[in-house]
Write a protein that holds these residues in place. Sequence first.
Motif, PDB file in Angstrom:
ATOM      1  N   ILE A 233       0.844  -1.202   0.000  1.00 31.71           N
ATOM      2  CA  ILE A 233       0.000   0.000   0.000  1.00 31.71           C
ATOM      3  C   ILE A 233       0.875   1.247   0.000  1.00 31.71           C
ATOM      4  N   ALA A 234       1.935   1.234   0.820  1.00 27.23           N
ATOM      5  CA  ALA A 234       2.857   2.368   0.867  1.00 27.23           C
ATOM      6  C   ALA A 234       3.516   2.597  -0.484  1.00 27.23           C
ATOM      7  N   ALA A 235       3.767   1.505  -1.221  1.00 26.86           N
ATOM      8  CA  ALA A 235       4.413   1.618  -2.531  1.00 26.86           C
ATOM      9  C   ALA A 235       3.498   2.246  -3.573  1.00 26.86           C
TER      10      ALA A 235
ATOM     11  N   VAL B 144      -2.516   5.467   1.873  1.00 24.64           N
ATOM     12  CA  VAL B 144      -2.541   5.288   3.320  1.00 24.64           C
ATOM     13  C   VAL B 144      -3.286   4.004   3.658  1.00 24.64           C
ATOM     14  N   PRO B 145      -2.639   3.034   4.321  1.00 26.43           N
ATOM     15  CA  PRO B 145      -3.333   1.796   4.698  1.00 26.43           C
ATOM     16  C   PRO B 145      -4.375   2.066   5.771  1.00 26.43           C
ATOM     17  N   MET B 146      -5.527   1.427   5.642  1.00 30.11           N
ATOM     18  CA  MET B 146      -6.635   1.669   6.558  1.00 30.11           C
ATOM     19  C   MET B 146      -7.187   0.395   7.203  1.00 30.11           C
ATOM     20  N   GLN B 147      -7.333  -0.670   6.403  1.00 28.16           N
ATOM     21  CA  GLN B 147      -7.968  -1.886   6.907  1.00 28.16           C
ATOM     22  C   GLN B 147      -7.208  -3.128   6.438  1.00 28.16           C
ATOM     23  N   ILE B 148      -7.391  -4.231   7.182  1.00 28.73           N
ATOM     24  CA  ILE B 148      -6.875  -5.532   6.747  1.00 28.73           C
ATOM     25  C   ILE B 148      -7.931  -6.605   6.988  1.00 28.73           C
ATOM     26  N   LEU B 149      -7.870  -7.655   6.185  1.00 28.45           N
ATOM     27  CA  LEU B 149      -8.645  -8.875   6.405  1.00 28.45           C
ATOM     28  C   LEU B 149      -7.649 -10.021   6.550  1.00 28.45           C
TER      29      LEU B 149
ATOM     30  N   ALA C 272       7.070  -1.469   7.514  1.00 25.87           N
ATOM     31  CA  ALA C 272       6.625  -0.887   6.247  1.00 25.87           C
ATOM     32  C   ALA C 272       6.933   0.612   6.256  1.00 25.87           C
ATOM     33  N   ARG C 273       7.388   1.138   5.144  1.00 31.82           N
ATOM     34  CA  ARG C 273       7.784   2.545   5.093  1.00 31.82           C
ATOM     35  C   ARG C 273       6.585   3.451   4.798  1.00 31.82           C
TER      36      ARG C 273
END
Length: 354
Positions: free
Chosen positions: A88-90, A94-99, A218-219
Amino acid sequence: MFEDKSQELTPISKLGEFGLIKHLTEHFPLSNESSELGVGDDAAVINPENKKVVLTTDVLAEGVHFNLGYVPLKHLGYKAVVVNLSDIAAMNAVPMQILVSLAVSSRFPVEALEEIYSGIQAACTRYKVDLIGGDTTSSNSGLVMSITAVGIESSENIVKRNGAKPNDLLVVTGDLGGAYMGLQILEREHAVYLANPDMQPEMEGYDYILERQLKPEARTDVKQILEELDIQPTSMIDVSDGLASEILHLSDQSAVGFRLYEEKIPLDSLTISTADEMNLNPVMTALSGGEDYELLFTISPNDFDKIKNHPDFTIIGHAVEKEDGNFMVARGSNQLVALTAQGWDAFLGSQQNQ
């Protein structure tokens, strides 16, 4: 799997599938406004607020991507999240959710899954992402994890792999090769243990590279740093399969070639000394090692002055015309060495030309 062999462990069958999911996820509160509905219903609901939704997923399989002989379960859960957030960073999102989905064999008790989820929760807290769903099922052999990450970003800010132009500068964050050398230490000490279980592992002094392998980060910070510098990358990718492989991906998608300068590749002193100790070329650990989860990106040459002395970034090369190919300029000479992808191939189970 657990140090205390006398610990009374709970079979998964005691809770059942839905009871297990509730047990593992009941302490994951939602913190992002875009997370409207999380675990507990037939599906999650996210509200992107008129922005683009960015999705990525990874599968991690025991015996292929990780070895539970030396990987702590909590670290595994943490790393499984991080490798997805890195994607997501790449994308400059902006990461928000995961499953999270797991397939587990009967040899894993509930307490083992609690360890994995404690690592997942640590990553969610660290990166401010919400666990909003997933699945669990049985496996005939070992452990398989699948994590999907959701990111949100405005259209104009999303960075793809296909925007590099000739003369763009090639930039990388952090240092490279450490995760691969950490893996070599873990594999070496595990082999010693298997040969003689009474031998104590020799891990002292390798902390940095072991952490790079077992607990990478993660950057996600890079997006804000670049915004503060008023720099919009023209292309971007995360370094998961080795620097050479990622450069070739950018080359293919952007239809350009690259010149990488060997002397510019950032290497930590412990990576160099450990590679020397194991008779490996430190540069090759960066080119082909992988799992560093740094970001590799291109920027306009007009942004050179903004980034040239920044401690988080190293300019390692530049883009050229496609027909000029992809080469590394050898240290101390003008010799050109062709870049080839020799990163990890999960189907071959080793580093191979791709």
